[in-house]
Design a protein around this motif. Structure first.
Motif, PDB file in Angstrom:
ATOM      1  N   GLN A  84      -7.386  11.300   3.018  1.00 14.63           N
ATOM      2  CA  GLN A  84      -8.145  11.177   4.249  1.00 14.63           C
ATOM      3  C   GLN A  84      -8.192   9.703   4.663  1.00 14.63           C
ATOM      4  OE1 GLN A  84     -10.747  14.002   4.963  1.00 14.63           O
ATOM      5  NE2 GLN A  84     -11.116  14.749   2.903  1.00 14.63           N
ATOM      6  N   ASP A  85      -8.438   9.478   5.954  1.00 16.94           N
ATOM      7  CA  ASP A  85      -8.377   8.123   6.498  1.00 16.94           C
ATOM      8  C   ASP A  85      -9.413   7.177   5.889  1.00 16.94           C
ATOM      9  OD1 ASP A  85      -6.323   8.850   8.059  1.00 16.94           O
ATOM     10  OD2 ASP A  85      -7.514   9.205   9.872  1.00 16.94           O
ATOM     11  N   PHE A  86     -10.497   7.726   5.371  1.00 20.26           N
ATOM     12  CA  PHE A  86     -11.550   6.835   4.867  1.00 20.26           C
ATOM     13  C   PHE A  86     -11.310   6.395   3.419  1.00 20.26           C
ATOM     14  CE2 PHE A  86     -13.063  11.230   4.518  1.00 20.26           C
ATOM     15  CZ  PHE A  86     -13.245  11.329   3.141  1.00 20.26           C
ATOM     16  N   VAL A  87     -10.153   6.765   2.860  1.00 18.58           N
ATOM     17  CA  VAL A  87      -9.853   6.352   1.483  1.00 18.58           C
ATOM     18  C   VAL A  87      -8.746   5.310   1.491  1.00 18.58           C
ATOM     19  CG1 VAL A  87      -9.182   7.119  -0.797  1.00 18.58           C
ATOM     20  CG2 VAL A  87     -10.393   8.688   0.717  1.00 18.58           C
TER      21      VAL A  87
ATOM     22  N   SER B  93      -0.919  16.670  -7.940  1.00 21.70           N
ATOM     23  CA  SER B  93      -2.282  16.246  -8.281  1.00 21.70           C
ATOM     24  C   SER B  93      -3.223  16.587  -7.129  1.00 21.70           C
ATOM     25  CB  SER B  93      -2.313  14.744  -8.543  1.00 21.70           C
ATOM     26  OG  SER B  93      -1.479  14.430  -9.624  1.00 21.70           O
ATOM     27  N   PRO B  94      -4.492  16.820  -7.442  1.00 24.94           N
ATOM     28  CA  PRO B  94      -5.409  17.274  -6.379  1.00 24.94           C
ATOM     29  C   PRO B  94      -5.752  16.194  -5.349  1.00 24.94           C
ATOM     30  CG  PRO B  94      -6.570  17.024  -8.474  1.00 24.94           C
ATOM     31  CD  PRO B  94      -5.122  16.864  -8.780  1.00 24.94           C
ATOM     32  N   LEU B  95      -5.589  14.912  -5.721  1.00 20.02           N
ATOM     33  CA  LEU B  95      -5.956  13.786  -4.844  1.00 20.02           C
ATOM     34  C   LEU B  95      -7.427  13.821  -4.424  1.00 20.02           C
ATOM     35  CD1 LEU B  95      -2.952  13.248  -2.382  1.00 20.02           C
ATOM     36  CD2 LEU B  95      -3.061  12.809  -4.802  1.00 20.02           C
ATOM     37  N   THR B  96      -8.272  14.372  -5.261  1.00 15.88           N
ATOM     38  CA  THR B  96      -9.700  14.345  -4.974  1.00 15.88           C
ATOM     39  C   THR B  96     -10.314  13.075  -5.550  1.00 15.88           C
ATOM     40  OG1 THR B  96     -10.118  15.479  -7.040  1.00 15.88           O
ATOM     41  CG2 THR B  96      -9.949  16.855  -5.083  1.00 15.88           C
ATOM     42  N   MET B  97     -11.529  12.808  -5.151  1.00 14.11           N
ATOM     43  CA  MET B  97     -12.234  11.648  -5.682  1.00 14.11           C
ATOM     44  C   MET B  97     -12.403  11.800  -7.200  1.00 14.11           C
ATOM     45  SD  MET B  97     -15.636   9.957  -4.238  1.00 14.11           S
ATOM     46  CE  MET B  97     -16.964   9.522  -5.321  1.00 14.11           C
ATOM     47  N   GLY B  98     -12.705  13.022  -7.634  1.00 16.99           N
ATOM     48  CA  GLY B  98     -12.875  13.260  -9.074  1.00 16.99           C
ATOM     49  C   GLY B  98     -11.616  12.901  -9.841  1.00 16.99           C
ATOM     50  N   TRP B  99     -10.474  13.162  -9.248  1.00 21.29           N
ATOM     51  CA  TRP B  99      -9.198  12.873  -9.906  1.00 21.29           C
ATOM     52  C   TRP B  99      -9.009  11.368 -10.057  1.00 21.29           C
ATOM     53  CZ3 TRP B  99      -4.701  10.853  -7.264  1.00 21.29           C
ATOM     54  CH2 TRP B  99      -3.545  10.861  -8.041  1.00 21.29           C
ATOM     55  N   CYS B 100      -9.275  10.612  -8.993  1.00 18.21           N
ATOM     56  CA  CYS B 100      -9.149   9.149  -9.067  1.00 18.21           C
ATOM     57  C   CYS B 100     -10.103   8.604 -10.131  1.00 18.21           C
ATOM     58  CB  CYS B 100      -9.496   8.461  -7.755  1.00 18.21           C
ATOM     59  SG  CYS B 100      -8.790   9.146  -6.256  1.00 18.21           S
ATOM     60  N   ILE B 101     -11.369   9.026 -10.031  1.00 19.88           N
ATOM     61  CA  ILE B 101     -12.416   8.481 -10.893  1.00 19.88           C
ATOM     62  C   ILE B 101     -12.122   8.809 -12.361  1.00 19.88           C
ATOM     63  CG2 ILE B 101     -14.869   8.669 -11.483  1.00 19.88           C
ATOM     64  CD1 ILE B 101     -14.871   7.479  -8.859  1.00 19.88           C
ATOM     65  N   ASP B 102     -11.695  10.024 -12.597  1.00 18.91           N
ATOM     66  CA  ASP B 102     -11.422  10.464 -13.948  1.00 18.91           C
ATOM     67  C   ASP B 102     -10.403   9.546 -14.611  1.00 18.91           C
ATOM     68  OD1 ASP B 102     -12.015  12.510 -15.832  1.00 18.91           O
ATOM     69  OD2 ASP B 102      -9.915  13.124 -15.658  1.00 18.91           O
TER      70      ASP B 102
ATOM     71  N   CYS C 190     -17.735   2.105  -4.960  1.00 17.94           N
ATOM     72  CA  CYS C 190     -17.401   2.862  -3.740  1.00 17.94           C
ATOM     73  C   CYS C 190     -16.515   2.043  -2.804  1.00 17.94           C
ATOM     74  CB  CYS C 190     -18.666   3.251  -2.986  1.00 17.94           C
ATOM     75  SG  CYS C 190     -19.997   3.849  -4.019  1.00 17.94           S
ATOM     76  N   SER C 191     -16.851   0.760  -2.655  1.00 21.83           N
ATOM     77  CA  SER C 191     -16.167  -0.026  -1.626  1.00 21.83           C
ATOM     78  C   SER C 191     -14.710  -0.316  -1.994  1.00 21.83           C
ATOM     79  CB  SER C 191     -16.908  -1.342  -1.418  1.00 21.83           C
ATOM     80  OG  SER C 191     -16.936  -2.047  -2.635  1.00 21.83           O
ATOM     81  N   LYS C 192     -14.342  -0.155  -3.268  1.00 19.00           N
ATOM     82  CA  LYS C 192     -12.943  -0.380  -3.642  1.00 19.00           C
ATOM     83  C   LYS C 192     -12.051   0.698  -3.034  1.00 19.00           C
ATOM     84  CE  LYS C 192     -13.032  -4.027  -6.442  1.00 19.00           C
ATOM     85  NZ  LYS C 192     -13.329  -4.067  -7.853  1.00 19.00           N
ATOM     86  N   CYS C 193     -12.591   1.892  -2.889  1.00 18.81           N
ATOM     87  CA  CYS C 193     -11.769   2.994  -2.382  1.00 18.81           C
ATOM     88  C   CYS C 193     -12.140   3.432  -0.974  1.00 18.81           C
ATOM     89  CB  CYS C 193     -11.884   4.207  -3.289  1.00 18.81           C
ATOM     90  SG  CYS C 193     -11.428   3.896  -4.984  1.00 18.81           S
ATOM     91  N   HIS C 194     -13.306   3.007  -0.508  1.00 16.64           N
ATOM     92  CA  HIS C 194     -13.733   3.467   0.823  1.00 16.64           C
ATOM     93  C   HIS C 194     -13.871   2.314   1.786  1.00 16.64           C
ATOM     94  CE1 HIS C 194     -14.242   7.567  -0.391  1.00 16.64           C
ATOM     95  NE2 HIS C 194     -14.981   7.202  -1.414  1.00 16.64           N
ATOM     96  N   TYR C 195     -13.323   2.491   2.969  1.00 16.43           N
ATOM     97  CA  TYR C 195     -13.414   1.435   3.980  1.00 16.43           C
ATOM     98  C   TYR C 195     -14.837   1.283   4.458  1.00 16.43           C
ATOM     99  CZ  TYR C 195      -8.348   1.816   4.269  1.00 16.43           C
ATOM    100  OH  TYR C 195      -7.022   1.819   3.986  1.00 16.43           O
TER     101      TYR C 195
ATOM    102  N   LYS D  30       0.818  -1.191   0.000  1.00 11.93           N
ATOM    103  CA  LYS D  30       0.000   0.000   0.000  1.00 11.93           C
ATOM    104  C   LYS D  30       0.861   1.254   0.000  1.00 11.93           C
ATOM    105  CE  LYS D  30      -3.516   1.962   3.079  1.00 11.93           C
ATOM    106  NZ  LYS D  30      -2.955   3.277   2.925  1.00 11.93           N
ATOM    107  N   SER D  31       1.822   1.285   0.906  1.00 14.80           N
ATOM    108  CA  SER D  31       2.598   2.507   1.094  1.00 14.80           C
ATOM    109  C   SER D  31       3.907   2.472   0.298  1.00 14.80           C
ATOM    110  CB  SER D  31       2.893   2.669   2.583  1.00 14.80           C
ATOM    111  OG  SER D  31       3.865   3.659   2.750  1.00 14.80           O
TER     112      SER D  31
END
Ligand code: HEC
Ligand code: HEC
Ligand code: HEC
Ligand code: HEC
Ligand code: HEC
Ligand code: HEC
Length: 433
Positions: A343-346, A378-387, A428-433, A297-298
């Protein structure tokens, strides 16, 4: 003399609001769309006696990074030993095999070249590699050669396109800002034209009124003025009002969306460690220090011990390097300031992207090897990942794991390539705990 009567002023205002709205919309288009970095599929030049297949080069790279890179660069740069660029041209292959396996033996046998190189580098002893087979060493040399070819290619590209690679990377951004500039220019011109037209109308009306016109003509003139009546109407004023509210709302929402987005964040670090120097000039592989990128992961931040592989010798006297020594003496980790932080939930996993997805670090982190201080690009926003998941085609070839998925996808989606979205990258569950 007042040239603009009330309806005309109202109309002008309306136009102004409309253009402000347009301009704000143009400026606020989110910048999370990422250009995919071009892949380099440099097909290496053949070298007699060396197998230049991709698999061999990959194996060679691994060996080089693990065994040789602490002392050698694949450029002309001297680290501790000579830069290995062009070594296949200046030495014979059989000599290289002997030298790399056991340079001391070769020197003691009185080989003139070996003795000369040894003396040239102040009789620094190169480590012996008795465990490396001929094939291993050839793989390392194949990697050195392929790195050389890539450098040549890159240099050719830079000279070919004036401005170099940085300009190429930024070009999409430049194009967009040109477009915005042109559009704004057009809007301004339109507003000016309208203002002039209104002035003319106003002047003409005034002029006609000042003439002694017959009754019917005057009626026509007055009627024309009434054409602007709709702009005085409640409906029009409401429209302008709503426009204005929309502008304010959009600006508000955008600034809320930007909370926590830290593109450009580049904190000062406790030691003036430079990626430009280490990863750029000396070409130390990212994984030499960020050991986790292919495994988990890290990505990991290197411990002081990794620095000591080199700084046990190099620049010991420098005050910055002394800070590394101090940390080791106190048995405390160096307190690097974290730059990227989801954020911790990602859930984000490096190996998934680097090892499986074969995405270059630079696609997400920018050209770190050119940064004196690391900056979040990179912005590291959800939109960025999804895009990216929507756009990126999965590298499924040669990966058994994907064979059946790919077949399934072909049967169902026909010719459309299989993107990350198709393997569940938007769940959603792939990226969110
Ligand atoms: C501890 C540092 C060190 C390591 C590790 C090391 N080298 Fe060297 N290498 C040297 C030095 C120093 C020289 C210059 C000759 C000398 O002083 O012995 C040298 C010379 C060479 C040369 C001769 C270059 C020329 O211009 O003739 C080759 C080839 C070479 N190394 C390849 C390798 C390879 C391949 C590896 C990894 C398997 C490796 N070295 C690992 C320090 C190192
Ligand atoms: C010699 C070791 C070394 C090499 C090689 C190296 N790094 Fe680093 N990297 C570090 C250290 C130490 C830090 C923490 C200090 C800092 O941020 O500058 C770091 C930080 C980073 C960060 C920011 C981490 C955070 O806090 O969010 C990124 C991203 C990064 N490196 C990417 C790369 C990439 C990409 C490469 C290859 C082009 C690379 N690094 C090569 C040592 C290295
Ligand atoms: C593979 C070898 C290697 C590793 C590993 C390495 N460095 Fe370096 N480092 C170098 C070389 C080579 C230089 C340039 C020395 C010179 O300018 O003569 C350098 C220079 C530096 C400098 C600049 C020193 C000065 O005063 O000019 C700093 C600071 C530094 N390194 C920090 C680090 C830290 C922190 C780490 C561990 C995260 C690290 N280095 C790991 C090879 C390495
Ligand atoms: C798909 C995008 C992506 C790619 C490719 C990528 N990274 Fe990252 N990297 C991230 C994100 C997102 C974070 C923040 C992770 C977090 O906060 O949990 C991060 C964090 C880091 C960090 C900080 C430490 C950590 O693990 O949180 C380092 C160092 C780093 N990356 C290095 C690299 C290197 C080196 C490569 C290439 C081998 C690479 N990254 C490839 C997106 C990426
Ligand atoms: C530059 C493009 C890119 C960006 C940005 C990116 N990803 Fe990915 N991601 C990929 C690719 C490609 C894969 C598919 C890897 C594979 O072949 O399994 C992937 C796969 C994944 C998977 C596994 C999906 C699955 O169905 O197996 C997760 C989870 C994931 N990414 C999370 C993230 C998160 C969280 C972020 C943002 C912080 C992010 N990614 C940003 C390209 C990207
Ligand atoms: C590819 C990875 C990925 C997928 C898939 C994904 N998210 Fe996210 N999501 C993220 C990241 C990264 C963030 C953190 C954004 C930030 O910090 O700005 C986030 C943030 C959020 C937030 C918090 C918003 C905020 O501003 O803090 C919510 C709620 C959320 N996601 C819901 C969802 C839902 C519902 C789905 C499924 C429809 C989903 N996510 C799918 C990556 C993903």
């Amino acid at each position: 003399m007042r040239l603009l009567n009330k309806p005309n002023r109202l109309m002008l205002k309306g136009i102004c609001y409309a253009s402000i709205f347009l301009i704000v919309m143009l400026f606020s288009s989110p910048a999370w769309a990422q250009e995919a970095a071009p892949q380099d599929n440099a097909s290496p030049q053949a070298v007699p006696g060396l197998d230049m297949s991709e698999a061999t080069i990959a194996k060679g790279k691994e060996l080089f990074v693990g065994r040789c890179q602490s002392c050698h660069a694949v450029t002309e740069q001297v680290v501790i030993g000579p830069g290995l660029k062009g070594v296949l041209e200046r030495r014979e292959l059989p000599w290289l095999l002997k030298w790399i396996r056991n340079s001391q033996a070769l020197i003691q046998s009185g080989d003139p070249i070996a003795v000369q190189v040894y003396n040239e580098y102040n009789q620094t002893q190169m480590t012996s590699f008795l465990d490396l087979s001929d094939d291993d060493i050839k793989a390392i040399l194949a990697y050195v050669k392929s790195a050389e070819n890539q450098q040549q290619q890159a240099a050719a590209e830079v000279t070919a396109q004036t401005g170099g690679s940085e300009a190429a990377q930024a070009s999409s951004g430049i194009n967009q800002s040109y477009l915005v500039a042109i559009l704004i220019g057009l809007v301004i011109v339109l507003v000016l034209v309208l203002a002039v037209l209104l002035l003319i109308v106003s002047l003409l009306t005034r002029f006609l009124k000042s003439q002694n016109l017959p009754e019917e003509d005057l009626e026509v003139v007055n009627e024309k003025i009434d054409l602007t009546a709709p702009f005085r109407s409640k409906a029009f004023l409401t429209m302008v009002g709503v426009f204005f509210l929309l502008v304010v709302a959009k600006a508000g929402i955008d600034s809320l969306m930007d909370v926590g987005v830290q593109t450009g964040y580049a904190p000062t670090q406790p030691i003036a460690f430079s990626h430009k120097l280490h990863a750029g000039k000396y070409q130390i592989d990212c994984q030499y220090c960020h050991t986790g990128v292919r495994k988990g992961k890290s990505a990991n931040i290197p411990s002081a011990n990794i620095c000591m592989n080199c700084h046990g010798e190099i620049k010991r006297g420098s005050p910055e390097i002394q800070k590394i020594y101090a940390a080791i003496e106190k048995n405390e980790p160096i307190k690097w300031v974290r730059v990227h932080n989801l954020q911790d939930f990602v859930y984000f996993n490096h190996a998934q992207h680097v090892q499986v997805g074969q995405i270059e670090c630079q696609q997400c982190h920018g050209e770190v090897e050119k940064m004196e201080v690391v900056q979040q690009r990179s912005p590291l926003t959800m939109g960025w990942c999804i895009d990216c998941h929507r756009k990126t085609v999965v590298k499924a070839e040669g990966n058994d794991y994907y064979d059946r998925l790919l077949q399934f996808h072909k049967n169902n989606a026909g010719k459309k390539p299989m993107t990350v979205e198709d393997i569940g990258g938007l769940e959603c569950s792939k990226c969110h705990y």
